[in-house]
Enzyme design. Structure first.
Site, PDB file in Angstrom:
ATOM      1  N   ALA A  73       0.644  -1.231  -0.117  1.00 34.93           N
ATOM      2  CA  ALA A  73      -0.089  -0.176   0.127  1.00 34.93           C
ATOM      3  C   ALA A  73       0.713   2.065  -0.340  1.00 34.93           C
ATOM      4  CB  ALA A  73      -0.412   0.343   1.108  1.00 34.93           C
ATOM      5  N   GLU A  74       2.246   1.038   0.915  1.00 35.74           N
ATOM      6  CA  GLU A  74       2.716   2.855   1.211  1.00 35.74           C
ATOM      7  C   GLU A  74       3.595   3.032  -0.287  1.00 35.74           C
ATOM      8  OE1 GLU A  74       5.012   5.041   3.799  1.00 35.74           O
ATOM      9  OE2 GLU A  74       4.806   3.544   4.881  1.00 35.74           O
ATOM     10  N   THR A  75       3.554   1.713  -0.748  1.00 35.89           N
ATOM     11  CA  THR A  75       4.773   1.918  -2.270  1.00 35.89           C
ATOM     12  C   THR A  75       4.072   2.341  -2.810  1.00 35.89           C
ATOM     13  OG1 THR A  75       6.350   0.022  -1.568  1.00 35.89           O
ATOM     14  CG2 THR A  75       5.817   0.550  -3.860  1.00 35.89           C
ATOM     15  N   SER A 101       2.861   6.037  -2.252  1.00 32.59           N
ATOM     16  CA  SER A 101       3.734   6.395  -2.180  1.00 32.59           C
ATOM     17  C   SER A 101       4.508   7.662  -3.986  1.00 32.59           C
ATOM     18  CB  SER A 101       4.735   6.289  -1.922  1.00 32.59           C
ATOM     19  OG  SER A 101       4.931   6.194  -0.086  1.00 32.59           O
TER      20      SER A 101
END
Length: 162
Positions: free
Chosen positions: A74-76, A79
């Site tokens: 999710a964060e990748t 971002s």
């Protein structure tokens, strides 16, 4: 940074970053952590970023997909979307990540899709829906990134010496 993939970039992204001497696949990759986990960014545009992650090798002691692995995916993806939204003159920094895990996964490949909830001048928020191979929702995440001015870069894509 990370392994090479065949990420599909939207034409507007290619145009916006053209001539800057920046290696787009390297800059918008899964990074070292994502590469170790087998994360692959498949398509990347400010309005939609898609990536996959294998369950194998990313499990907790009970043999289920680790919640932290979903958070990395999710964060990748969020971002990358925020960096593409900000463009070459901004840097995206995650400031808040929330993940709700809906169902366990024991095998296969999960797919995440990040779409914008808010795309502003100084911040951007994304919803990231993670699904299993049967297209059942495994996790819903929300990432908010601060968008800050980027340091000047040289033709190789490295920060310029001051």
């Amino acid at each position: 940074m990370g392994e090479r993939t065949n990420t599909l970039f939207s034409p507007q992204v290619i145009d916006q970053w053209a001539g800057l001497g920046i290696d787009l696949p390297a800059l918008f990759s899964a990074g070292d952590l994502g590469s170790r986990m087998g994360l692959v960014v498949l398509e990347a545009a400010p309005e939609r970023v898609v990536g996959t992650l294998p369950v194998a090798g990313n499990t907790q002691p009970y043999g289920l997909l680790h919640g932290g692995a979903s958070a990395v995916l999710a964060e990748t993806l969020g971002s990358v979307a925020a960096m593409l939204h900000g463009g070459p003159n901004k840097v995206a920094m995650g400031v808040d990540l929330n993940c709700t895990h809906h169902r366990p996964v024991r095998a296969g490949l999960i797919t995440g899709v990040a779409t914008p909830v808010h795309a502003g001048r100084t911040s951007a928020s994304y919803e990231i829906v993670i699904s299993d191979e049967q297209e059942k929702r495994v996790c819903t995440a929300r990432l908010t990134c601060a968008l800050r001015p980027a340091a000047q870069q040289n033709a190789a894509g490295s920060p310029a010496a001051s």
